[in-house]
Design an enzyme around this catalytic site. Structure first.
Site, PDB file in Angstrom:
ATOM      1  N   SER A 199       0.893  -1.191   0.076  1.00  0.00           N
ATOM      2  CA  SER A 199       0.144   0.080  -0.070  1.00  0.00           C
ATOM      3  C   SER A 199       0.957   1.100  -0.034  1.00  0.00           C
ATOM      4  O   SER A 199       2.025   1.314   0.415  1.00  0.00           O
ATOM      5  CB  SER A 199      -0.950   0.038   1.130  1.00  0.00           C
TER       6      SER A 199
HETATM    7  N1  SAH Z   1      -1.372  -4.596   3.749  1.00  0.00           N
HETATM    8  C1  SAH Z   1      -0.506  -4.497   2.652  1.00  0.00           C
HETATM    9  C2  SAH Z   1      -1.328  -4.476   1.267  1.00  0.00           C
HETATM   10  C3  SAH Z   1      -1.525  -5.803   0.806  1.00  0.00           C
HETATM   11  S1  SAH Z   1      -2.512  -5.816  -0.672  1.00  0.00           S
HETATM   12  C4  SAH Z   1       0.505  -3.558   2.776  1.00  0.00           C
HETATM   13  O1  SAH Z   1       0.858  -3.088   4.052  1.00  0.00           O
HETATM   14  O2  SAH Z   1       1.048  -3.348   1.871  1.00  0.00           O
HETATM   15  C5  SAH Z   1      -3.976  -6.610  -0.234  1.00  0.00           C
HETATM   16  C6  SAH Z   1      -3.833  -7.989   0.342  1.00  0.00           C
HETATM   17  O3  SAH Z   1      -4.954  -8.560   0.632  1.00  0.00           O
HETATM   18  C7  SAH Z   1      -3.230  -9.074  -0.862  1.00  0.00           C
HETATM   19  O4  SAH Z   1      -1.885  -9.491  -0.192  1.00  0.00           O
HETATM   20  C8  SAH Z   1      -4.171 -10.047  -0.904  1.00  0.00           C
HETATM   21  O5  SAH Z   1      -3.613 -11.382  -1.312  1.00  0.00           O
HETATM   22  C9  SAH Z   1      -5.030 -10.161   0.064  1.00  0.00           C
HETATM   23  N2  SAH Z   1      -6.378 -10.413  -0.035  1.00  0.00           N
HETATM   24  C10 SAH Z   1      -7.226 -10.153  -0.924  1.00  0.00           C
HETATM   25  N3  SAH Z   1      -8.487 -10.828  -1.007  1.00  0.00           N
HETATM   26  C11 SAH Z   1      -8.327 -11.451   0.420  1.00  0.00           C
HETATM   27  C12 SAH Z   1      -9.164 -12.108   0.980  1.00  0.00           C
HETATM   28  N4  SAH Z   1     -10.543 -12.554   0.917  1.00  0.00           N
HETATM   29  N5  SAH Z   1      -8.674 -12.618   2.496  1.00  0.00           N
HETATM   30  C13 SAH Z   1      -7.472 -12.392   2.776  1.00  0.00           C
HETATM   31  N6  SAH Z   1      -6.742 -11.657   2.077  1.00  0.00           N
HETATM   32  C14 SAH Z   1      -6.924 -11.079   0.855  1.00  0.00           C
END
Ligand code: SAH
Length: 209
Positions: A60
């Site tokens: 993010s």
């Molecule tokens: N928090 C992270 C950003 C992650 S991007 C940071 O600090 O940079 C969003 C994440 O959500 C991805 O890794 C994706 O695999 C996860 N995600 C998407 N759908 C999901 C679901 N249904 N359950 C759990 N994780 C999910």
């Protein structure tokens, strides 16, 4: 490229954009974001931008992480936070020293394996991880004083609302691609209060595992 000066520049930018919490700004300055992306991208780690982390996912944008963390902690008096979408663990690492315990759910096991190790290397031990479907939350440790979701859905997941403690705060992007709003939900005695914190752009909260 990853120097104190580069990090200070990022922090100044976040202040200009309205981030006020000293604790959050300090975390943005302290957490080595270049260790959360591929070495090839490390030189861009302190730009205020999302970057790829593999598996079609992104780390993010620092401003969004700061905004979500600040909104979660504003008036927060609890201990337990549920995080959905661990990804590379950057949001987790920013939040971890500011709360007692984080429970973090990620659907891509391969990402989670690396993230576990990364946070251990950074001496962060108050986080429990689980591979799974974020739509289901993590009922075992519910209710949570805060819930933070790093992926967007067209509606608020019912299970997450169920797992929110009275007075608890849930932050998540809601809406279709291109029209997502960062949404803050506060659980009151007999209803949920909803507030928009502005437009954002997140990867989707994938249905099912
Ligand atoms: N928090 C992270 C950003 C992650 S991007 C940071 O600090 O940079 C969003 C994440 O959500 C991805 O890794 C994706 O695999 C996860 N995600 C998407 N759908 C999901 C679901 N249904 N359950 C759990 N994780 C999910």
């Amino acid at each position: 490229m990853t120097s104190a000066r580069t990090r200070d520049r990022l922090v100044r930018r976040l202040i200009e954009q309205g981030i006020r919490s000293e604790a959050v700004l300090e975390q943005i300055r302290n957490v080595p974001r270049h260790l959360f992306v591929d070495e090839a991208l490390a030189s861009r780690a302190y730009e205020d931008t999302a970057l790829p982390i593999g598996h079609g996912q992104t780390i993010s944008q620092p401003f969004v992480v700061a905004r979500m963390t600040e909104a979660l902690l504003d008036g927060f008096s609890g201990e337990k936070v549920l995080e959905i979408g661990t990804g590379c663990g950057y949001q987790t690492a920013v939040l971890a020293p500011l709360v007692k315990r984080i429970y973090s759910v990620e659907r891509i096991s391969e990402l989670l394996r690396k993230t576990r190790q990364r946070l251990r290397d950074l001496n962060i031990y108050n986080v429990q991880f689980r591979p799974g479907d974020g739509w289901q939350g993590w009922s075992k440790y519910a209710p949570y004083d805060g819930i933070i979701v790093a992926a967007a859905a067209s509606r608020l997941p019912e299970k997450l609302l169920d797992q929110l403690a009275p007075g608890g705060r849930l932050i998540m992007p809601v809406g279709p691609t291109g029209r997502q709003e960062l949404t803050l939900v506060t659980r009151r005695d007999d209803h949920f209060e909803q507030q928009s914190l502005g437009a954002v752009s997140f990867v989707p909260l994938v249905p099912g595992i």
